[in-house]
Design a protein around this motif. Structure first.
Motif, PDB file in Angstrom:
ATOM      1  N   VAL A   8       0.877  -1.167   0.000  1.00 27.43           N
ATOM      2  CA  VAL A   8       0.000   0.000   0.000  1.00 27.43           C
ATOM      3  C   VAL A   8       0.914   1.216   0.000  1.00 27.43           C
ATOM      4  CG1 VAL A   8      -1.823   1.232   1.225  1.00 27.43           C
ATOM      5  CG2 VAL A   8      -1.726  -1.269   1.340  1.00 27.43           C
ATOM      6  N   GLY A  99      -6.382  -8.376   1.667  1.00 28.14           N
ATOM      7  CA  GLY A  99      -6.972  -7.439   0.713  1.00 28.14           C
ATOM      8  C   GLY A  99      -7.922  -6.447   1.367  1.00 28.14           C
ATOM      9  N   PRO A 100      -8.895  -6.933   2.141  1.00 27.47           N
ATOM     10  CA  PRO A 100      -9.801  -5.996   2.812  1.00 27.47           C
ATOM     11  C   PRO A 100      -9.086  -5.079   3.807  1.00 27.47           C
ATOM     12  CG  PRO A 100     -10.766  -8.186   2.775  1.00 27.47           C
ATOM     13  CD  PRO A 100      -9.347  -8.324   2.286  1.00 27.47           C
ATOM     14  N   ALA A 102      -5.974  -4.051   3.577  1.00 26.73           N
ATOM     15  CA  ALA A 102      -5.226  -3.073   2.784  1.00 26.73           C
ATOM     16  C   ALA A 102      -6.156  -1.989   2.247  1.00 26.73           C
ATOM     17  CB  ALA A 102      -4.494  -3.764   1.636  1.00 26.73           C
ATOM     18  N   ALA A 103      -7.345  -2.376   1.822  1.00 24.88           N
ATOM     19  CA  ALA A 103      -8.296  -1.400   1.280  1.00 24.88           C
ATOM     20  C   ALA A 103      -8.727  -0.398   2.354  1.00 24.88           C
ATOM     21  CB  ALA A 103      -9.511  -2.121   0.702  1.00 24.88           C
ATOM     22  N   ILE A 104      -9.007  -0.887   3.547  1.00 24.21           N
ATOM     23  CA  ILE A 104      -9.392   0.005   4.643  1.00 24.21           C
ATOM     24  C   ILE A 104      -8.207   0.886   5.041  1.00 24.21           C
ATOM     25  CG2 ILE A 104      -9.983   0.038   7.101  1.00 24.21           C
ATOM     26  CD1 ILE A 104     -11.869  -2.313   6.484  1.00 24.21           C
ATOM     27  N   GLN A 106      -5.794   1.825   3.159  1.00 18.88           N
ATOM     28  CA  GLN A 106      -5.582   2.775   2.074  1.00 18.88           C
ATOM     29  C   GLN A 106      -6.479   3.996   2.265  1.00 18.88           C
ATOM     30  OE1 GLN A 106      -6.488   0.940  -1.672  1.00 18.88           O
ATOM     31  NE2 GLN A 106      -7.009   2.853  -2.636  1.00 18.88           N
ATOM     32  N   GLU A 107      -7.743   3.786   2.532  1.00 17.99           N
ATOM     33  CA  GLU A 107      -8.680   4.900   2.728  1.00 17.99           C
ATOM     34  C   GLU A 107      -8.282   5.743   3.939  1.00 17.99           C
ATOM     35  OE1 GLU A 107     -12.797   3.751   2.780  1.00 17.99           O
ATOM     36  OE2 GLU A 107     -12.500   2.356   1.127  1.00 17.99           O
ATOM     37  N   ASN A 110      -5.046   7.738   3.201  1.00 17.75           N
ATOM     38  CA  ASN A 110      -5.319   8.827   2.272  1.00 17.75           C
ATOM     39  C   ASN A 110      -5.976  10.012   2.994  1.00 17.75           C
ATOM     40  OD1 ASN A 110      -5.537  10.215  -0.109  1.00 17.75           O
ATOM     41  ND2 ASN A 110      -7.181   8.969  -0.939  1.00 17.75           N
ATOM     42  N   THR A 142      -2.149   3.590  -3.983  1.00 17.59           N
ATOM     43  CA  THR A 142      -2.302   2.399  -4.788  1.00 17.59           C
ATOM     44  C   THR A 142      -2.047   1.154  -3.933  1.00 17.59           C
ATOM     45  OG1 THR A 142       0.020   2.490  -5.437  1.00 17.59           O
ATOM     46  CG2 THR A 142      -1.569   3.556  -6.892  1.00 17.59           C
ATOM     47  N   VAL A 143      -2.818   0.158  -4.210  1.00 15.46           N
ATOM     48  CA  VAL A 143      -2.618  -1.120  -3.547  1.00 15.46           C
ATOM     49  C   VAL A 143      -2.115  -2.082  -4.606  1.00 15.46           C
ATOM     50  CG1 VAL A 143      -3.722  -3.011  -2.309  1.00 15.46           C
ATOM     51  CG2 VAL A 143      -4.480  -0.669  -1.920  1.00 15.46           C
ATOM     52  N   ASP A 145      -0.722  -5.884  -5.253  1.00 14.90           N
ATOM     53  CA  ASP A 145      -0.528  -7.230  -4.727  1.00 14.90           C
ATOM     54  C   ASP A 145       0.804  -7.713  -5.261  1.00 14.90           C
ATOM     55  OD1 ASP A 145      -0.585  -9.874  -4.015  1.00 14.90           O
ATOM     56  OD2 ASP A 145      -2.671 -10.170  -4.585  1.00 14.90           O
TER      57      ASP A 145
END
Length: 149
Positions: A8, A99-100, A102-104, A106-107, A110, A142-143, A145
């Motif tokens: 991330v 994945g989940p 990393a997405a959280i 990331q937000e 940011n 950006t994430v 993998d």
């Protein structure tokens, strides 16, 4: 073999940053590094909270690694079967946990970086005169993998 790593990262471009006093510029840089580090810790906690647990080995293998130079966090799991759990197999359904997380993360990263930038540059730049705007551009986070090791 079955280890998984997800990176991330953020790219920040600040126009007029050269006009920011050195101490403010250094403070902003330190703020961003702390935010990235905290986001990594939070991603580990979230991943550990949603990973399926039988023995605890997979949960204990979840880690984050901070790359201060590139403002990036690598989130991963070192258990040999981590990729099978994250992505599934022909016989096992995927149970994503990195994945989940990393997405959280990331937000969160940011939003906190944007907030820190606004706080540091507010009223500090000479180009921020009446009628002119200071442009802050974040290319987003950006994430990536980085795959299975």
């Amino acid at each position: 073999m079955g280890q998984v790593r997800i990176e991330v990262a953020t790219t920040i471009e600040l126009e007029d940053l050269d006009e920011l006093p050195d101490e403010q510029s250094q403070a902003l840089e330190e703020d961003v590094r702390k935010i990235v580090e905290t986001a990594g810790d939070n991603m580990v906690s979230y991943a550990q909270g949603i990973v399926p647990v039988r023995t605890g080995n997979l949960m204990a293998s979840i880690f984050s690694d901070l790359d201060e130079d590139n403002l990036a966090v690598t989130l991963g799991a070192t258990a040999d079967y981590a990729s099978f759990v994250e992505y599934g197999t022909v016989k096992i359904r995927p149970q994503p946990f990195l994945g989940p997380a990393a997405a959280i993360g990331q937000e969160e990263m940011n939003a906190r970086i944007e907030e820190a930038i606004v706080q540091r540059i507010d009223g500090q730049l000479s180009s921020n005169e009446e009628g002119e705007d200071v442009t802050t551009e974040m290319e987003g986070i950006t994430v990536a993998d980085t795959g299975i090791e």
